[in-house]
Motif scaffolding. Structure first.
Motif, short mmCIF file in Angstrom:
data_model
loop_
_atom_site.label_atom_id
_atom_site.label_comp_id
_atom_site.label_asym_id
_atom_site.label_seq_id
_atom_site.Cartn_x
_atom_site.Cartn_y
_atom_site.Cartn_z
N PRO A 22 -7.70 2.03 -51.65
CA PRO A 22 -7.53 3.48 -51.75
C PRO A 22 -6.42 3.89 -52.71
O PRO A 22 -6.52 4.91 -53.39
N ARG A 23 -5.36 3.09 -52.77
CA ARG A 23 -4.22 3.45 -53.61
C ARG A 23 -4.58 3.50 -55.09
O ARG A 23 -3.92 4.17 -55.88
N THR A 24 -5.62 2.76 -55.48
CA THR A 24 -5.94 2.62 -56.90
C THR A 24 -6.40 3.93 -57.51
O THR A 24 -6.13 4.21 -58.68
N LEU A 25 -7.09 4.76 -56.75
CA LEU A 25 -7.67 5.98 -57.30
C LEU A 25 -6.59 6.92 -57.83
O LEU A 25 -6.68 7.43 -58.95
N GLY A 26 -5.56 7.16 -57.04
CA GLY A 26 -4.49 8.06 -57.49
C GLY A 26 -3.75 7.52 -58.69
O GLY A 26 -3.42 8.26 -59.63
N ILE A 27 -3.48 6.21 -58.67
CA ILE A 27 -2.77 5.58 -59.79
C ILE A 27 -3.61 5.68 -61.07
O ILE A 27 -3.11 6.02 -62.14
N ALA A 81 -7.81 2.43 -67.58
CA ALA A 81 -7.83 3.84 -67.20
C ALA A 81 -7.14 4.69 -68.27
O ALA A 81 -7.60 5.79 -68.60
N MET A 82 -6.05 4.17 -68.82
CA MET A 82 -5.33 4.92 -69.87
C MET A 82 -6.22 5.16 -71.07
O MET A 82 -6.33 6.29 -71.57
N PHE A 83 -6.88 4.11 -71.57
CA PHE A 83 -7.64 4.26 -72.80
C PHE A 83 -8.94 5.02 -72.59
O PHE A 83 -9.35 5.81 -73.45
N LEU A 84 -9.59 4.82 -71.45
CA LEU A 84 -10.78 5.62 -71.16
C LEU A 84 -10.38 7.08 -70.95
O LEU A 84 -11.12 8.00 -71.32
N GLY A 85 -9.20 7.29 -70.38
CA GLY A 85 -8.71 8.66 -70.21
C GLY A 85 -8.48 9.35 -71.54
O GLY A 85 -8.73 10.55 -71.69
N PHE A 102 -2.19 12.14 -57.77
CA PHE A 102 -1.18 11.09 -57.56
C PHE A 102 -0.36 11.37 -56.30
O PHE A 102 0.04 10.45 -55.58
N ALA A 103 -0.11 12.66 -56.03
CA ALA A 103 0.71 13.03 -54.88
C ALA A 103 -0.06 12.97 -53.57
O ALA A 103 0.49 12.56 -52.54
N TRP A 104 -1.33 13.37 -53.59
CA TRP A 104 -2.06 13.57 -52.34
C TRP A 104 -2.98 12.42 -51.96
O TRP A 104 -3.30 12.25 -50.79
N LEU A 105 -3.44 11.65 -52.95
CA LEU A 105 -4.31 10.53 -52.61
C LEU A 105 -3.49 9.43 -51.95
O LEU A 105 -2.27 9.37 -52.11
N PRO A 106 -4.14 8.53 -51.19
CA PRO A 106 -3.38 7.47 -50.50
C PRO A 106 -2.52 6.68 -51.47
O PRO A 106 -2.95 6.36 -52.58
N ARG A 107 -1.29 6.40 -51.08
CA ARG A 107 -0.40 5.64 -51.93
C ARG A 107 -0.02 4.34 -51.25
O ARG A 107 -0.13 4.19 -50.03
N ALA A 108 0.47 3.44 -52.07
CA ALA A 108 0.76 2.09 -51.58
C ALA A 108 2.11 2.03 -50.89
O ALA A 108 3.03 2.76 -51.22
#
Length: 353
Positions: free
Chosen positions: A164-169, A298-302, A343-349
């Motif tokens: 889950p943490r990966t999505l926000g990051i 994610a950076m480059f696709l972004g 980044f703030a609201w999605l699950p974090r590690a």
């Protein structure tokens, strides 16, 4: 017994010792070429619009195509380096960049131009990864180890993506660097030449200063020593600061203000090094390499998505008689806010270390 044979040699390193450095320098030159291709759209935008009659949306697609191809090929290039080695993978891919460059130079239409950009993106795809892989291992692994490593790597990627943490990051990673590249690599040149009447040389000089400033930022932001939740708050705060700068860029209509804000954005994007630290701290050691690979992808696709979306926004604004550059900067502002919220609201590690 004499000790002459045991005495350390003071002779300079031989060719075998210098070999890895020579290879690394060659790979770095390839990465430099990739960086040049990444930002050429900003300088080529006015001539392309004049010569081929490109709309803002088509210009966005042109700039984004390189990053789509570059980002989408990262996993495949990694597998290629595991199976074939760095040298063969680079030698197989880079000729495509040469072919794409020739195709872009001779392109009679937008479709051919995009095809050339796609070839350049695929050809440059191993540039950054080759440097990091070569540094990590000077020589290729044995075939069995490479194949088994590739299989384990793919399963590890799946494990990583399902966390889950990966999505926000990944969401924030896809927007922060992309916002800077959208400005420096696509819209800064047209904004300065078309909106304020600067020459290509003058706008190129501004882009150079922005690029140089962007190299200073990471050196200073890297000294921020916050950890855990404190570091994440710094990341969110800096992202909101970037959003504020893009908002000012949209609202202020002055060449001086535009140049100053662009330089500030170039410097400010250096906080992205904190995101790398956050990724490293958010996953166990066994997943660090794959986590950083997903972050980089994610950076480059972004970047590709950002340039495509801002191109659509500019085209829609032009069709409705609205200043396209104002809409572009407002779009980037909104995306930075969305990334910060995710980044703030999605699950974090809970930090692994």
């Amino acid at each position: 017994m004499t000790s002459s044979s045991a005495a350390p040699s003071s002779a300079p390193p031989g060719p075998a010792a210098r070999g890895p450095w020579v290879v690394l320098m060659a790979l770095c030159l390839g990465f430099t070429l990739s960086q040049a291709f990444r930002t050429v759209a900003a300088m080529m935008a006015p001539p392309l619009q004049a010569g081929l009659g490109l709309s803002p949306a088509e210009l966005g697609v042109f700039a984004a195509t390189f990053h789509f191809a570059f980002g989408a090929m990262q996993v495949f290039m990694g597998i290629g380096m595991d199976l074939l080695g760095v040298r063969r993978t680079v030698l197989l891919a880079f000729p495509l960049a040469v072919m794409g460059s020739v195709l872009c130079a001779m392109a009679p239409s937008f479709a051919w131009l995009v095809a050339g950009q796609a070839l350049i993106g695929v050809g440059c795809a191993p540039a950054f990864l080759a440097c990091t892989v070569f540094i990590a291992r000077a020589f290729p692994s044995a075939r069995f180890a490479a194949v088994s490593g590739a299989v384990m790597g793919l399963s590890g990627f799946l494990q990583l993506v399902l966390m889950p943490r990966t999505l926000g990051i990944a969401l924030l990673a896809s927007i922060t660097y992309a916002s800077f590249i959208a400005l420096r690599g696509l819209w800064l040149g047209p904004m300065l030449t078309q909106q304020y009447g600067l020459s290509l040389v003058q706008s190129g000089n501004v882009a150079l200063v922005v690029s140089l400033t962007s190299m200073v930022g990471p050196l200073l932001f890297g000294r921020v020593s916050a950890v855990g939740l404190g570091r994440r708050r710094w990341i969110m705060g800096f992202t909101l600061g970037m959003a504020a700068l893009f908002l000012l860029l949209a609202l202020l209509h002055s060449v001086v203000a535009t140049v100053v804000i662009a330089i500030a954005i170039g410097f400010g994007c250096g906080y992205i090094v904190l995101q790398y630290a956050d990724v490293r701290a958010s996953y166990p050691d066994a997943l660090t390499g794959r986590a950083l690979a997903v972050f980089t992808m994610a950076m480059f696709l972004g970047v590709a998505v950002m340039q495509w979306v801002t191109g659509l926004a500019a085209s829609a604004a032009t069709a409705h008689g609205i200043d396209p550059y104002k809409v572009v900067n407002l779009t980037v502002t909104a995306l930075l806010l969305v990334g910060t919220a995710g980044f703030a609201w999605l699950p974090r590690a809970v930090e692994e270390r």
